[in-house]
Design a protein around this motif. Sequence first.
Motif, PDB file in Angstrom:
ATOM      1  N   LEU A   1       0.844  -1.202   0.000  1.00 57.18           N
ATOM      2  CA  LEU A   1       0.000   0.000   0.000  1.00 57.18           C
ATOM      3  C   LEU A   1       0.874   1.245   0.000  1.00 57.18           C
ATOM      4  CD1 LEU A   1      -2.697  -1.079   2.614  1.00 57.18           C
ATOM      5  CD2 LEU A   1      -2.864  -1.133   0.122  1.00 57.18           C
ATOM      6  N   GLU A   2       0.646   2.120  -0.938  1.00 57.30           N
ATOM      7  CA  GLU A   2       1.373   3.385  -1.045  1.00 57.30           C
ATOM      8  C   GLU A   2       0.456   4.532  -0.630  1.00 57.30           C
ATOM      9  OE1 GLU A   2       4.482   4.409  -2.051  1.00 57.30           O
ATOM     10  OE2 GLU A   2       5.177   2.330  -2.010  1.00 57.30           O
ATOM     11  N   PRO A   3       1.021   5.632  -0.085  1.00 58.19           N
ATOM     12  CA  PRO A   3       0.200   6.812   0.216  1.00 58.19           C
ATOM     13  C   PRO A   3      -0.520   7.302  -1.043  1.00 58.19           C
ATOM     14  CG  PRO A   3       2.362   7.025   1.207  1.00 58.19           C
ATOM     15  CD  PRO A   3       2.431   5.824   0.317  1.00 58.19           C
ATOM     16  N   ASP A   4      -1.735   7.759  -0.843  1.00 62.62           N
ATOM     17  CA  ASP A   4      -2.537   8.184  -1.988  1.00 62.62           C
ATOM     18  C   ASP A   4      -3.412   9.368  -1.576  1.00 62.62           C
ATOM     19  OD1 ASP A   4      -3.626   8.168  -4.535  1.00 62.62           O
ATOM     20  OD2 ASP A   4      -5.304   6.898  -3.918  1.00 62.62           O
ATOM     21  N   PHE A   5      -3.517  10.359  -2.460  1.00 60.45           N
ATOM     22  CA  PHE A   5      -4.365  11.525  -2.187  1.00 60.45           C
ATOM     23  C   PHE A   5      -5.816  11.147  -2.458  1.00 60.45           C
ATOM     24  CE2 PHE A   5      -0.281  13.530  -3.364  1.00 60.45           C
ATOM     25  CZ  PHE A   5      -0.037  14.212  -2.178  1.00 60.45           C
ATOM     26  N   LEU A   6      -6.650  11.386  -1.459  1.00 62.05           N
ATOM     27  CA  LEU A   6      -8.057  11.001  -1.602  1.00 62.05           C
ATOM     28  C   LEU A   6      -8.835  12.036  -2.411  1.00 62.05           C
ATOM     29  CD1 LEU A   6     -10.131   8.857  -0.854  1.00 62.05           C
ATOM     30  CD2 LEU A   6     -10.608  10.133   1.261  1.00 62.05           C
ATOM     31  N   TYR A   7      -8.531  13.340  -2.190  1.00 61.33           N
ATOM     32  CA  TYR A   7      -9.222  14.421  -2.909  1.00 61.33           C
ATOM     33  C   TYR A   7      -8.180  15.368  -3.488  1.00 61.33           C
ATOM     34  CZ  TYR A   7     -13.057  12.821   0.072  1.00 61.33           C
ATOM     35  OH  TYR A   7     -13.980  12.045   0.713  1.00 61.33           O
ATOM     36  N   PRO A   8      -8.498  16.003  -4.604  1.00 61.02           N
ATOM     37  CA  PRO A   8      -7.551  17.001  -5.149  1.00 61.02           C
ATOM     38  C   PRO A   8      -7.507  18.242  -4.259  1.00 61.02           C
ATOM     39  CG  PRO A   8      -9.585  16.995  -6.414  1.00 61.02           C
ATOM     40  CD  PRO A   8      -9.682  15.840  -5.457  1.00 61.02           C
ATOM     41  N   LEU A   9      -6.378  18.901  -4.301  1.00 65.00           N
ATOM     42  CA  LEU A   9      -6.238  20.169  -3.579  1.00 65.00           C
ATOM     43  C   LEU A   9      -6.956  21.252  -4.372  1.00 65.00           C
ATOM     44  CD1 LEU A   9      -4.717  20.850  -0.944  1.00 65.00           C
ATOM     45  CD2 LEU A   9      -2.835  21.701  -2.366  1.00 65.00           C
ATOM     46  N   GLU A  10      -7.843  22.021  -3.729  1.00 64.39           N
ATOM     47  CA  GLU A  10      -8.702  22.971  -4.445  1.00 64.39           C
ATOM     48  C   GLU A  10      -8.115  24.377  -4.419  1.00 64.39           C
ATOM     49  OE1 GLU A  10     -12.590  22.806  -2.818  1.00 64.39           O
ATOM     50  OE2 GLU A  10     -13.020  20.804  -3.607  1.00 64.39           O
ATOM     51  N   ASN A  11      -8.253  25.071  -5.565  1.00 63.14           N
ATOM     52  CA  ASN A  11      -7.852  26.472  -5.642  1.00 63.14           C
ATOM     53  C   ASN A  11      -8.708  27.314  -4.694  1.00 63.14           C
ATOM     54  OD1 ASN A  11      -5.961  25.892  -7.649  1.00 63.14           O
ATOM     55  ND2 ASN A  11      -7.466  26.228  -9.292  1.00 63.14           N
ATOM     56  N   VAL A  12      -8.105  28.392  -4.202  1.00 62.38           N
ATOM     57  CA  VAL A  12      -8.804  29.269  -3.259  1.00 62.38           C
ATOM     58  C   VAL A  12      -8.697  30.702  -3.765  1.00 62.38           C
ATOM     59  CG1 VAL A  12      -8.864  30.172  -0.906  1.00 62.38           C
ATOM     60  CG2 VAL A  12      -8.378  27.744  -1.294  1.00 62.38           C
ATOM     61  N   THR A  13      -9.834  31.385  -3.837  1.00 56.23           N
ATOM     62  CA  THR A  13      -9.871  32.827  -4.125  1.00 56.23           C
ATOM     63  C   THR A  13     -10.503  33.524  -2.934  1.00 56.23           C
ATOM     64  OG1 THR A  13     -10.080  32.468  -6.508  1.00 56.23           O
ATOM     65  CG2 THR A  13     -10.750  34.619  -5.662  1.00 56.23           C
ATOM     66  N   ILE A  14      -9.803  34.515  -2.388  1.00 54.55           N
ATOM     67  CA  ILE A  14     -10.280  35.127  -1.157  1.00 54.55           C
ATOM     68  C   ILE A  14      -9.872  36.591  -1.129  1.00 54.55           C
ATOM     69  CG2 ILE A  14      -8.220  34.625   0.240  1.00 54.55           C
ATOM     70  CD1 ILE A  14     -10.265  33.779   2.471  1.00 54.55           C
ATOM     71  N   ALA A  15     -10.698  37.402  -0.482  1.00 51.44           N
ATOM     72  CA  ALA A  15     -10.420  38.836  -0.384  1.00 51.44           C
ATOM     73  C   ALA A  15      -9.304  39.090   0.612  1.00 51.44           C
ATOM     74  CB  ALA A  15     -11.681  39.594   0.020  1.00 51.44           C
ATOM     75  N   GLN A  16      -8.524  40.100   0.323  1.00 54.70           N
ATOM     76  CA  GLN A  16      -7.425  40.478   1.212  1.00 54.70           C
ATOM     77  C   GLN A  16      -7.958  40.756   2.620  1.00 54.70           C
ATOM     78  OE1 GLN A  16      -3.754  43.165   0.217  1.00 54.70           O
ATOM     79  NE2 GLN A  16      -5.418  44.518   0.809  1.00 54.70           N
ATOM     80  N   GLY A  17      -7.232  40.217   3.610  1.00 54.93           N
ATOM     81  CA  GLY A  17      -7.638  40.407   4.992  1.00 54.93           C
ATOM     82  C   GLY A  17      -8.453  39.270   5.563  1.00 54.93           C
ATOM     83  N   ARG A  18      -8.971  38.389   4.717  1.00 52.66           N
ATOM     84  CA  ARG A  18      -9.718  37.236   5.197  1.00 52.66           C
ATOM     85  C   ARG A  18      -8.773  36.070   5.457  1.00 52.66           C
ATOM     86  NH1 ARG A  18     -15.117  37.814   3.504  1.00 52.66           N
ATOM     87  NH2 ARG A  18     -15.521  35.967   4.790  1.00 52.66           N
TER      88      ARG A  18
END
Length: 404
Positions: free
Chosen positions: A31-48
């Motif tokens: 068994l090898e390590p495996d990513f279950l879900y893709p890493l999602e892009n994030v868009t966020i307003a400055q300061g949040r």
Amino acid sequence: MAAGAQAMGGGPLARLLILAILHVNFVALGLEPDFLYPLENVTIAQGRDAMFTCVVNNLGGYRVAWIKADTKAILAIHEHVITNNARLSVTHNDYNTWTLNIRGVKREDRGQYMCQVNTDPMKMQTAFLEVVIPPDIVYEETSGDMMVPEGGSAKLVCKARGYPPPKIVWRREDGGDIISRGGPQGKTKVTSLEGEIVNLTKVTRSEMGAYLCIAANGVPPSVSKRIMLHVHFHPLVQVPNQLVGAPTGTDVTLQCHVEASPKAINYWTRENGEMIISNEKYHMSEINRSAYSVQMKLVIRNIQRSDLGGYKCISKNSIGDAEGNIRLYEMELPNRKSGDEDDRDISSEESNDVRSGLQGPLREGGPRAEDAGFLGGGGPLAGSAPHTAPHAIFLISAFALAAC
């Protein structure tokens, strides 16, 4: 195994032992390590606050690391933050989920982030952090309220910053048209105009008012600035009725329409220059029609013969002055009684029609008989003797000669 870890005190050494055993087991099972879900892009307003979540199954004794891909900077390994950025932290749910937290995101945090597992070869997945900034008016580079002479030119400038770069739209506060002259299409009228600069040429008084510069980039909230355009010109006076007639004993209203910018001082005088002030005899008022237009009213109560004559409405501002002239004359109530209606009064409705104020040829001493038709008399004035026909006069003369 748990008992062994407990016997060893449950410290770091015990945890390393458990991870080593798990790693051996996973390897033995293939068994090898495996990513279950893709890493999602994030868009966020400055300061949040922003976060990336990485889910890894079958990790075994491997480690999860967070890296800023565009700078190759290692941010964290497992739960330990490596960078000196105090706004970064990593949380782990003790199973298969690692979360990178970035508090109070700044513009420089923008970029590619990587969740990496130290297998051979390395396994990794990436996502992009987009930092957006709401629009903001750059007041030091934006026009303020301005004044131009009528016929002159005005240049309205509005600058805004933000990310993505904001779009600038101009509108008039009153919903009126923005007029563009001198372009390839000649004179054009639009309700809105896009761009940082608006050039107004041959400006007229109708273009005076508030212009709104609105900046928007899809990141709320949109912002705006209000710029007031003042168009200066000397006063203009228009008199709707230059001749006004009314019976004595009634009230009459004189009116003038004034256009002026900057705001003018308006007042009334008699034709001899005597200034009129509000009292029991006179009542003066002004009604604003627009930013530069005013209706002047003078009510003269219980007019007498001494009130007849000329009146002036005068308007003065810092550029010039103007005046309008009105002539007030007496209009007698027409005598509408006939021979068989001696005891009938003029109806109240007819009286009111006359008392509302009449216009006609200038006569301060009352109307002439030949103007009776204009005044509503139609035919001969009631009560006057009937005219004798010419042939009747001839017969009377003949009888007189025969008698002699």
